[in-house]
Design a protein around this motif. Structure first.
Motif, PDB file in Angstrom:
ATOM      1  N   GLY A  76     -42.207 -15.845   8.556  1.00 26.96           N
ATOM      2  CA  GLY A  76     -41.887 -14.709   9.431  1.00 26.96           C
ATOM      3  C   GLY A  76     -41.189 -13.592   8.676  1.00 26.96           C
ATOM      4  O   GLY A  76     -41.523 -12.416   8.802  1.00 26.96           O
ATOM      5  N   SER A  77     -40.200 -13.956   7.884  1.00 25.03           N
ATOM      6  CA  SER A  77     -39.460 -12.983   7.072  1.00 25.03           C
ATOM      7  C   SER A  77     -38.799 -13.754   5.936  1.00 25.03           C
ATOM      8  O   SER A  77     -38.088 -14.747   6.191  1.00 25.03           O
ATOM      9  N   GLY A  78     -39.031 -13.322   4.709  1.00 28.38           N
ATOM     10  CA  GLY A  78     -38.568 -14.088   3.558  1.00 28.38           C
ATOM     11  C   GLY A  78     -37.106 -14.485   3.641  1.00 28.38           C
ATOM     12  O   GLY A  78     -36.760 -15.674   3.557  1.00 28.38           O
ATOM     13  N   SER A  79     -36.241 -13.495   3.855  1.00 32.95           N
ATOM     14  CA  SER A  79     -34.803 -13.792   3.815  1.00 32.95           C
ATOM     15  C   SER A  79     -34.389 -14.762   4.923  1.00 32.95           C
ATOM     16  O   SER A  79     -33.356 -15.426   4.829  1.00 32.95           O
ATOM     17  N   ALA A  80     -35.192 -14.864   5.994  1.00 28.54           N
ATOM     18  CA  ALA A  80     -34.841 -15.732   7.132  1.00 28.54           C
ATOM     19  C   ALA A  80     -34.778 -17.200   6.718  1.00 28.54           C
ATOM     20  O   ALA A  80     -34.038 -17.982   7.325  1.00 28.54           O
ATOM     21  N   LYS A 118     -30.403 -10.871  -4.869  1.00 24.46           N
ATOM     22  CA  LYS A 118     -31.385 -10.381  -3.894  1.00 24.46           C
ATOM     23  C   LYS A 118     -32.813 -10.839  -4.149  1.00 24.46           C
ATOM     24  O   LYS A 118     -33.263 -10.889  -5.300  1.00 24.46           O
ATOM     25  N   TYR A 119     -33.495 -11.089  -3.069  1.00 24.14           N
ATOM     26  CA  TYR A 119     -34.960 -11.252  -3.047  1.00 24.14           C
ATOM     27  C   TYR A 119     -35.533  -9.848  -2.885  1.00 24.14           C
ATOM     28  O   TYR A 119     -35.264  -9.171  -1.901  1.00 24.14           O
ATOM     29  N   TRP A 120     -36.278  -9.400  -3.873  1.00 25.07           N
ATOM     30  CA  TRP A 120     -36.881  -8.059  -3.766  1.00 25.07           C
ATOM     31  C   TRP A 120     -38.176  -8.071  -4.570  1.00 25.07           C
ATOM     32  O   TRP A 120     -38.153  -7.962  -5.782  1.00 25.07           O
ATOM     33  N   GLY A 121     -39.272  -8.246  -3.890  1.00 25.12           N
ATOM     34  CA  GLY A 121     -40.571  -8.414  -4.539  1.00 25.12           C
ATOM     35  C   GLY A 121     -41.143  -9.753  -4.119  1.00 25.12           C
ATOM     36  O   GLY A 121     -40.445 -10.771  -4.177  1.00 25.12           O
ATOM     37  N   LYS A 122     -42.406  -9.714  -3.625  1.00 26.14           N
ATOM     38  CA  LYS A 122     -43.030 -10.977  -3.199  1.00 26.14           C
ATOM     39  C   LYS A 122     -44.500 -10.975  -3.580  1.00 26.14           C
ATOM     40  O   LYS A 122     -45.051  -9.940  -3.951  1.00 26.14           O
ATOM     41  N   HIS A 123     -45.136 -12.139  -3.446  1.00 26.90           N
ATOM     42  CA  HIS A 123     -46.568 -12.243  -3.750  1.00 26.90           C
ATOM     43  C   HIS A 123     -47.176 -13.299  -2.842  1.00 26.90           C
ATOM     44  O   HIS A 123     -46.448 -14.073  -2.199  1.00 26.90           O
TER      45      HIS A 123
HETATM   46  C1  DP6 Z   1     -32.722  -6.603   0.519  1.00 27.64           C
HETATM   47  O1  DP6 Z   1     -36.624 -10.715   4.194  1.00 27.64           O
HETATM   48  O2  DP6 Z   1     -36.404  -8.426   5.231  1.00 27.64           O
HETATM   49  O3  DP6 Z   1     -32.257  -8.089   2.311  1.00 27.64           O
HETATM   50  O4  DP6 Z   1     -39.955 -10.938   3.740  1.00 27.64           O
HETATM   51  O5  DP6 Z   1     -40.770  -8.617   4.190  1.00 27.64           O
HETATM   52  O6  DP6 Z   1     -39.421  -9.833   5.924  1.00 27.64           O
HETATM   53  P1  DP6 Z   1     -39.703  -9.626   4.453  1.00 27.64           P
HETATM   54  O7  DP6 Z   1     -38.408  -8.972   3.815  1.00 27.64           O
HETATM   55  P2  DP6 Z   1     -36.869  -9.251   4.081  1.00 27.64           P
HETATM   56  O8  DP6 Z   1     -36.233  -8.695   2.733  1.00 27.64           O
HETATM   57  C2  DP6 Z   1     -34.864  -8.777   2.551  1.00 27.64           C
HETATM   58  C3  DP6 Z   1     -34.466  -8.110   1.326  1.00 27.64           C
HETATM   59  C4  DP6 Z   1     -32.974  -7.970   1.113  1.00 27.64           C
HETATM   60  C5  DP6 Z   1     -32.481  -8.989   0.099  1.00 27.64           C
HETATM   61  C6  DP6 Z   1     -32.356 -10.409   0.558  1.00 27.64           C
HETATM   62  O9  DP6 Z   1     -32.006 -10.664   1.727  1.00 27.64           O
HETATM   63  O10 DP6 Z   1     -32.526 -11.276  -0.301  1.00 27.64           O
END
Ligand code: DP6
Length: 400
Positions: A200-204, A67-72
């Motif tokens: 727009g959104s990290g996970s995208a 998972k991606y959780w935490g950004k800067h």
């Molecule tokens: C838990 O991509 O929705 O799905 O960048 O603020 O738009 P923003 O966040 P987002 O975070 C997704 C988090 C997750 C883990 C993941 O998809 O890596």
């Protein structure tokens, strides 16, 4: 003489091409080895010469394995992540453009969700497009109407930001391609689409590739970057190419804490540093697992990632809990099922209570029977969505 933009020669002239030499190609330069910069103030058009047009893309959602959780900074990840791109859960977006009577400082856009004007989405989309102005200054010279719809019900409680943002980003990069012909190859096109999606959104940013994708700089993965995702599909073991992901809809209610806020809370989380290091190690290991087809180790990392994500939420300040009692009921039954049958059925979670059940095709009939007979009881309206690892976004014909 100014040539009409509808012709390739006209587009080349508007963009500063001379004698076959590209002058205004989007600038890809490295400030240092990590930062790629697409900012290009000269990417403008002669708006009076724009021929109205439309571009349509269907882009899928993805499920993070690590998972991606935490950004800067400007949407940069604190750690690397890896995901499967899905097939069924997708957003279909048509971007219609025409020249604007008078160029303004803001972007002119109207958004229709399932054919109905939607002011909330219009505002969010406008904010996103305005954020892109340093990359695409021509956006304020045009007027846009965006039609968008999701393949899954809005009420399903499934995040649509990955599919929605990537579909729109792909439309924009196709528009850039039509106006300026800037890309040497498909890889450049997709890297740019991933870069815009990320803003727009990290996970995208991981959704623009089929199969599996990694976002975030990993020393062991050539070409990997914090700025955009890269495909790792070529090294996927056969067993993962058509892996199943059935999404159990435990609750369709809106989340009490958004992902955006959740990322923010990682800043004060006492476990943050250890977590980022763990996620990078796990992304590395997951890449090896995906290559060698070890479904058991795959599942162990998958489940630990889901539980770690929610543990991070519970250890944030203020703490919060997004899983529901039925999430735990299902988790217990999955563990029991695995112990009883030996079938490699494992779960993961996003930032919400719904469970993604991942398993190989070889056990699909048995697992689906188990879901129907023992797990649907715990789902709101007994709903689940059957999905698979997919081939990635598709450009579609525009409906007139
Ligand atoms: C838990 O991509 O929705 O799905 O960048 O603020 O738009 P923003 O966040 P987002 O975070 C997704 C988090 C997750 C883990 C993941 O998809 O890596």
């Amino acid at each position: 003489m100014t040539l009409p933009l509808g012709t390739a020669a006209g587009r080349r002239e508007a963009n500063g091409w001379e004698g076959g030499v590209i002058k205004a190609r989007p600038i890809l330069y490295y400030k240092n080895s990590n930062i790629l910069n697409y900012h290009n103030p000269s990417l403008t058009v002669i708006s009076s010469e724009i021929i109205p047009g439309a571009i349509r893309w269907r882009s899928p959602s993805n499920i993070a394995l690590v998972k991606y959780w935490g950004k800067h900074g400007n949407q940069l990840p604190q750690n690397a992540s890896v995901s499967f791109t899905l097939s069924g859960a997708a957003t279909d977006t048509t971007l219609r453009y025409k020249s604007r009577q008078e160029a303004g400082e803001s972007v002119e856009v109207a958004l229709l969700l399932d054919g109905t004007p939607n002011s909330g989405f219009t505002e969010r989309t406008k904010a996103f497009l305005e954020k892109l102005l340093p990359v695409y200054p021509f956006l304020k010279q045009l007027s846009f109407t965006i039609e968008t719809s999701n393949s899954f019900p809005h009420s399903a409680g499934i995040a649509s930001s990955a599919s929605g943002m990537s579909a729109l980003a792909l439309c924009l990069v196709s528009l850039e391609e039509e106006l300026f012909e800037p890309f040497a190859d498909r890889a450049e096109f997709l890297a740019k689409a991933s870069y815009l999606s990320r803003l727009g959104s990290g996970s995208a940013c991981r959704s623009v590739y089929g199969g599996a994708a990694v976002w975030g700089k990993l020393p062991g993965l050539d070409g990997s970057s914090d700025e955009y995702a890269v495909s790792v599909t070529e090294s996927l073991h056969e067993v993962f190419k058509n892996y199943h992901d059935d999404i159990l809809l435990i609750s369709k209610s809106e989340k009490s804490v958004s992902s955006r806020a959740g990322h923010g809370l990682m800043e004060g989380n006492p476990y943050a540093t250890a977590r980022y290091a763990q996620a990078n190690r796990r992304t590395d290991e997951m890449l090896s697992v995906l290559k060698h087809g070890n479904v058991e180790r795959f599942g162990e990392i998958l489940e630990s990632e889901a539980l770690t994500l929610h543990a991070l939420m519970m250890s944030s300040h203020p703490p919060y809990i997004l899983i529901r009692p039925n999430t735990l009921q299902v988790i217990e039954r999955i563990h029991r099922y695995r112990a009883d049958t030996g079938n490699p059925l494992y779960f993961t979670l996003d930032a919400g209570p719904n469970l993604h059940l991942l398993y190989p095709h070889a056990v699909a009939a048995e697992v689906k029977q188990f879901i129907r007979e023992e797990l649907l009881y715990f789902c709101e309206d007994k709903m689940y969505l059957a999905d698979r690892v997919g081939k990635g976004p598709e450009r579609l014909e525009v409906n007139e």
